[in-house]
Write a protein that holds these residues in place. Structure first.
Motif, PDB file in Angstrom:
ATOM      1  N   LEU A  76      -8.226  -2.526   0.931  1.00 25.81           N
ATOM      2  CA  LEU A  76      -6.843  -2.511   0.458  1.00 25.81           C
ATOM      3  C   LEU A  76      -6.248  -3.886   0.742  1.00 25.81           C
ATOM      4  CD1 LEU A  76      -5.679   0.884   2.000  1.00 25.81           C
ATOM      5  CD2 LEU A  76      -6.259   0.477  -0.389  1.00 25.81           C
ATOM      6  N   PHE A 120       0.052  -0.329  -7.353  1.00 29.04           N
ATOM      7  CA  PHE A 120      -0.121  -0.930  -6.023  1.00 29.04           C
ATOM      8  C   PHE A 120      -1.500  -0.499  -5.525  1.00 29.04           C
ATOM      9  CE2 PHE A 120       4.640   0.020  -5.810  1.00 29.04           C
ATOM     10  CZ  PHE A 120       4.993  -1.256  -6.196  1.00 29.04           C
ATOM     11  N   ASN A 121      -1.792  -0.810  -4.283  1.00 24.84           N
ATOM     12  CA  ASN A 121      -2.929  -0.161  -3.635  1.00 24.84           C
ATOM     13  C   ASN A 121      -2.425   1.239  -3.285  1.00 24.84           C
ATOM     14  OD1 ASN A 121      -4.793  -2.580  -3.068  1.00 24.84           O
ATOM     15  ND2 ASN A 121      -2.819  -3.253  -2.298  1.00 24.84           N
ATOM     16  N   THR A 122      -3.056   2.272  -3.785  1.00 21.42           N
ATOM     17  CA  THR A 122      -2.506   3.606  -3.560  1.00 21.42           C
ATOM     18  C   THR A 122      -3.540   4.548  -2.956  1.00 21.42           C
ATOM     19  OG1 THR A 122      -3.024   4.093  -5.872  1.00 21.42           O
ATOM     20  CG2 THR A 122      -0.757   3.486  -5.374  1.00 21.42           C
ATOM     21  N   VAL A 123      -3.092   5.343  -1.990  1.00 21.89           N
ATOM     22  CA  VAL A 123      -3.970   6.307  -1.335  1.00 21.89           C
ATOM     23  C   VAL A 123      -3.287   7.667  -1.346  1.00 21.89           C
ATOM     24  CG1 VAL A 123      -5.333   6.815   0.716  1.00 21.89           C
ATOM     25  CG2 VAL A 123      -4.747   4.455   0.211  1.00 21.89           C
ATOM     26  N   VAL A 140       0.864  -1.182   0.000  1.00 21.18           N
ATOM     27  CA  VAL A 140       0.000   0.000   0.000  1.00 21.18           C
ATOM     28  C   VAL A 140       0.897   1.227   0.000  1.00 21.18           C
ATOM     29  CG1 VAL A 140      -1.841   1.256   1.170  1.00 21.18           C
ATOM     30  CG2 VAL A 140      -1.746  -1.226   1.356  1.00 21.18           C
ATOM     31  N   TYR A 155      -7.970  -6.100  -5.395  1.00 18.13           N
ATOM     32  CA  TYR A 155      -8.472  -5.093  -6.340  1.00 18.13           C
ATOM     33  C   TYR A 155      -7.628  -3.852  -6.104  1.00 18.13           C
ATOM     34  CZ  TYR A 155     -12.641  -8.002  -6.611  1.00 18.13           C
ATOM     35  OH  TYR A 155     -13.512  -9.035  -6.797  1.00 18.13           O
ATOM     36  N   ARG A 156      -6.587  -3.685  -6.878  1.00 18.45           N
ATOM     37  CA  ARG A 156      -5.727  -2.533  -6.615  1.00 18.45           C
ATOM     38  C   ARG A 156      -6.371  -1.289  -7.218  1.00 18.45           C
ATOM     39  NH1 ARG A 156      -2.724  -6.544  -8.406  1.00 18.45           N
ATOM     40  NH2 ARG A 156      -2.651  -5.602 -10.478  1.00 18.45           N
ATOM     41  N   PHE A 157      -6.626  -0.309  -6.364  1.00 20.42           N
ATOM     42  CA  PHE A 157      -7.273   0.906  -6.856  1.00 20.42           C
ATOM     43  C   PHE A 157      -6.628   2.122  -6.223  1.00 20.42           C
ATOM     44  CE2 PHE A 157      -9.895   1.619  -3.043  1.00 20.42           C
ATOM     45  CZ  PHE A 157      -9.784   0.379  -2.438  1.00 20.42           C
ATOM     46  N   HIS A 158      -6.901   3.281  -6.816  1.00 18.40           N
ATOM     47  CA  HIS A 158      -6.326   4.532  -6.342  1.00 18.40           C
ATOM     48  C   HIS A 158      -7.394   5.329  -5.603  1.00 18.40           C
ATOM     49  CE1 HIS A 158      -3.548   7.856  -6.181  1.00 18.40           C
ATOM     50  NE2 HIS A 158      -4.387   8.655  -6.796  1.00 18.40           N
ATOM     51  N   VAL A 159      -7.055   5.785  -4.415  1.00 13.83           N
ATOM     52  CA  VAL A 159      -7.984   6.598  -3.631  1.00 13.83           C
ATOM     53  C   VAL A 159      -7.411   8.005  -3.573  1.00 13.83           C
ATOM     54  CG1 VAL A 159      -9.087   6.879  -1.385  1.00 13.83           C
ATOM     55  CG2 VAL A 159      -8.513   4.593  -2.207  1.00 13.83           C
ATOM     56  N   THR A 160      -8.208   8.989  -3.907  1.00 15.34           N
ATOM     57  CA  THR A 160      -7.707  10.367  -3.826  1.00 15.34           C
ATOM     58  C   THR A 160      -8.816  11.341  -3.464  1.00 15.34           C
ATOM     59  OG1 THR A 160      -6.627  12.160  -5.035  1.00 15.34           O
ATOM     60  CG2 THR A 160      -8.000  10.696  -6.343  1.00 15.34           C
ATOM     61  N   TYR A 169     -12.670  14.712   2.988  1.00  9.61           N
ATOM     62  CA  TYR A 169     -11.918  13.656   2.290  1.00  9.61           C
ATOM     63  C   TYR A 169     -12.728  12.354   2.263  1.00  9.61           C
ATOM     64  CZ  TYR A 169      -8.098  10.551   0.962  1.00  9.61           C
ATOM     65  OH  TYR A 169      -7.319   9.628   0.303  1.00  9.61           O
ATOM     66  N   LEU A 217     -10.551   2.052   4.863  1.00  6.92           N
ATOM     67  CA  LEU A 217     -10.101   1.652   3.523  1.00  6.92           C
ATOM     68  C   LEU A 217      -9.515   0.238   3.563  1.00  6.92           C
ATOM     69  CD1 LEU A 217      -8.367   4.931   2.298  1.00  6.92           C
ATOM     70  CD2 LEU A 217     -10.490   3.967   1.435  1.00  6.92           C
TER      71      LEU A 217
END
Lengths: 278, 387
Positions: free
Chosen positions: B231, A67-70, A50, B235-240, B104, B81
């Protein structure tokens, strides 16, 4: 070349609309490259990594890797990382921050994450300036340097990230520059392997905002300055006192072992649920 | 399954004599909360203290005291998350610090629960006195346009029920939910009934079932609420927090921004009737009514009963959902009654909403106290008699 291309295809996001936001000459890409290489060499799966990033140029690199990204709020990457790591200690949590991010707005979180020894690799991309907001001075802008908010020269003393992390109790503290890629790869790999809070500071040039205001004609001048000034701590002893004061030491400063927060939590839980002796 | 029965492990269904804050903890644990991060602040401290004692004893439970409220909500978002039902508890000054992260959580559609035990303010104000001054802050505290769910409770049993509800709504609609309590409700000790876990409908976020390569993190759908993996689930994803496209990547393309924002609002609007709940007392034939929430609703309840004894056709509409504002219920009362009284422990934060929807149908009377004292039934009764 084919191998590199394969790596790029494996780790970069194919569905992200490129190009990236970084300027030509920026060192952030080198750090990202090193990070991907280390993850690859350690054989970590993309699912267990992450990447938590703050705000600014350094924060944007999270969006490009698969990757898992935040991408969090300004200065709070370590707080999100703490929650993620405590919620699922199996994840390999990496917090990528800039110098303004980690030490100015997020200074308090930085100190406490180090004190707590939460299992996070903190990667600080230090370019001594606020890059994305337009070159204002940060808490690591050196005295007498120029920035858009210090037009007469910075009047405040700057933070030394390594000393700060040491004082706060981080069990692993290391520094490199983007010019010393082998050292960077080495310390980053160690940091990723170790439990607990591991700090890696990378000196990376921001020519666009810092260099041009501080008498570096080209970005190559900046890289050359890094090359001249960064000195391995082992070599520092051989220098005179006056010479030493001008240099920036790089290498591993602290390497100790103490139980991480999530390990301590697990121990308490085991004691409560199994009735094991304390 | 642990076979040993621990000392503090009580029977599932039980009655206890509990503090409002304690009931919040019971409700949270019933709802499946397994992560709490917080920073001590009166009058919410008991929630953190009891959580610190209870959470390490349950499987997966994590309690962590952070360095401040900003960090607390950051950690709660992180834990959510990572797949946990998470919460924090605070009071006015801490709630103010949390605002950026509330935004957020709204933008990233992260389910979580924030309990705000309101104290007198502004600033550090009166830490141990009741107030209802954070109503509009709960709605509009963070920057930018966003929907939010705000609930309240007026007695100890309700503290439990509404906490369960807060978790359910947050999980169902992937939204932060704020539970507003006041010092009186939080520090009242009453006998409450803790039902068996089975009797409650417990809702957990819907996880994606499609193969990871098919997964689009913020896809448009009829429900408007995308499934949410944790997380590390594969399922790899982008959080913003930036406005993002359906893949979660930053965008400022007007068509994509518009679509995202409309969906955020729509998912709350569309399920309005599931979210809004009110409680009516003697409203059927009421000619004058009180609209109240929190501890004031209890005073109003007694006042309405006393008024009925005196032959006044009085009724009470108690708001349990403050936002989205339960307009249909309020509308009906406004149209039915000649006078509506809105008593509050602030200068008129909810009467402002009532006046906004009134449109000249009824006379709106306010009753405000900001001296850290409760509004008594006698004060409300006096107004009912004059109305």
């Amino acid at each position: 070349m084919a191998e590199v291309t394969q790596l790029i295809h494996h780790y970069l996001r194919h569905n992200k609309r490129f190009p990236h936001v970084l300027c030509p000459g920026c060192g952030h890409g080198i750090v990202l490259g090193s990070l991907v290489r280390c993850v690859h060499q350690l054989g970590l799966s993309k699912d267990e990594v992450v990447l938590v990033a703050g705000i600014g140029c350094s924060g944007r690199i999270a969006v490009y890797v698969d990757f898992n990204t935040v991408h969090t709020t300004h200065g709070r990457a370590l707080t999100f990382a703490t929650g993620i790591k405590m919620a699922n200690p199996k994840l390999k949590v990496i917090a990528v921050m800039g110098d303004g991010d980690a030490l100015s707005i997020g200074g308090n979180h930085f100190l406490h994450a180090a004190r707590r020894n939460i299992g996070v690799t903190a990667l600080i991309l230090n370019n001594n300036i606020y890059g994305m907001t337009g070159g204002q001075s940060s808490s690591t802008t050196a005295e007498n340097c120029y920035s858009t908010t210090s037009p007469y020269g910075q009047q405040e003393q700057s933070f030394d990230i390594v000393n700060l992390a040491k004082a706060a109790g981080a069990p692993y503290v290391a520094r490199s520059t983007v010019l010393h890629v082998k050292l960077l790869d080495r310390i980053l790999t160690t940091a990723l392997e170790r439990p607990g809070f591991n700090l890696v500071e990378v000196l990376t040039p921001c020519h666009t905002q810092f260099g041009r205001k501080n008498k570096f004609k080209t970005n190559v001048d900046m890289y050359q300055w890094y090359k001249k000034n960064a000195t391995p701590i082992e070599a520092l002893d051989k220098l005179s006192e006056a010479e030493r004061a001008k240099r920036t030491p790089i290498g591993i400063f602290v390497e100790e072992n103490r139980p991480s927060l999530e390990e301590r939590h697990a121990a308490i839980k085991a004691r409560l649920t199994d009735g094991a002796p304390s | 399954m642990p076979t040993k029965v621990k000392k503090n492990q009580r029977k599932e269904e039980r009655a206890i004599f509990a503090l409002g804050n304690e009931a919040v903890v019971e409700g949270a644990l019933l709802a499946g909360c397994s992560f709490f991060a917080g920073y001590p602040i009166t009058p919410s401290t008991e929630i953190a203290e009891i959580m610190a004692e209870r959470l390490p004893g349950i499987p997966e439970g994590v309690f962590i005291q952070m360095e401040d409220e900003i960090a607390s909500l950051g950690a709660v978002i992180g834990a959510s998350l990572a797949g946990r039902k998470s919460m924090t508890a605070t009071s006015g000054p801490g709630f103010s610090l949390m605002q950026e992260h509330i935004g957020y959580a709204s933008m990233t559609e992260t389910p979580l629960v924030i309990v705000n035990v309101m104290r007198g303010g502004p600033s550090t104000g009166m830490p141990t006195s009741p107030a209802q001054g954070d109503v509009q802050q709960a709605r509009w505290g963070t920057h930018g346009d966003h929907p939010i769910i705000v609930l309240s409770a007026s007695d100890v049993q309700e503290c439990l029920d509404m906490t369960v509800r807060a978790f359910n709504l947050s999980e169902k609609y992937r939204s932060p939910v704020i539970l507003l309590l006041d010092e009186i409700t939080a520090h009242t000790r009453e006998k409450i009934h803790i039902p068996d876990r089975e009797t409650y409908e417990i809702f957990s976020r819907i996880k994606p079932t499609m193969p990871p390569e098919w997964f689009v993190p913020y896809e448009e759908s009829m429900r408007g609420v995308p499934p949410m993996p944790a997380l590390g689930d594969g399922y790899r994803f982008h959080v913003t927090g930036l406005t993002h496209d359906v893949n979660g990547y930053p965008t400022s393309r007007p068509d994509e921004v518009e679509k995202l924002m409309q969906r955020l609002f729509r998912k709350i609007d569309q399920f309005f009737y599931d979210i809004q709940i009110v409680e009516e007392t003697a409203c059927e034939d009421a000619e004058v009514a009180v609209i109240a929430y929190g501890c004031v609703a209890r005073s109003a309840h007694l006042a309405v009963l006393q008024a009925r004894e005196k032959g006044i056709k009085a009724g009470l509409l108690k708001l349990k959902t403050l936002f989205p504002f339960p307009r249909p219920a309020v509308d009906r009362i406004i149209r039915q009654c000649r006078t509506v009284i809105v008593p509050e422990l602030n200068m008129g934060q909810m009467s402002r909403e009532v006046k906004r929807v009134n449109d000249g149908h009824s006379r709106i009377r306010t009753l405000n106290r900001i001296d850290g004292q409760i509004i008594t039934p006698a004060e409300i009764l006096k107004l009912l008699q004059k109305a």
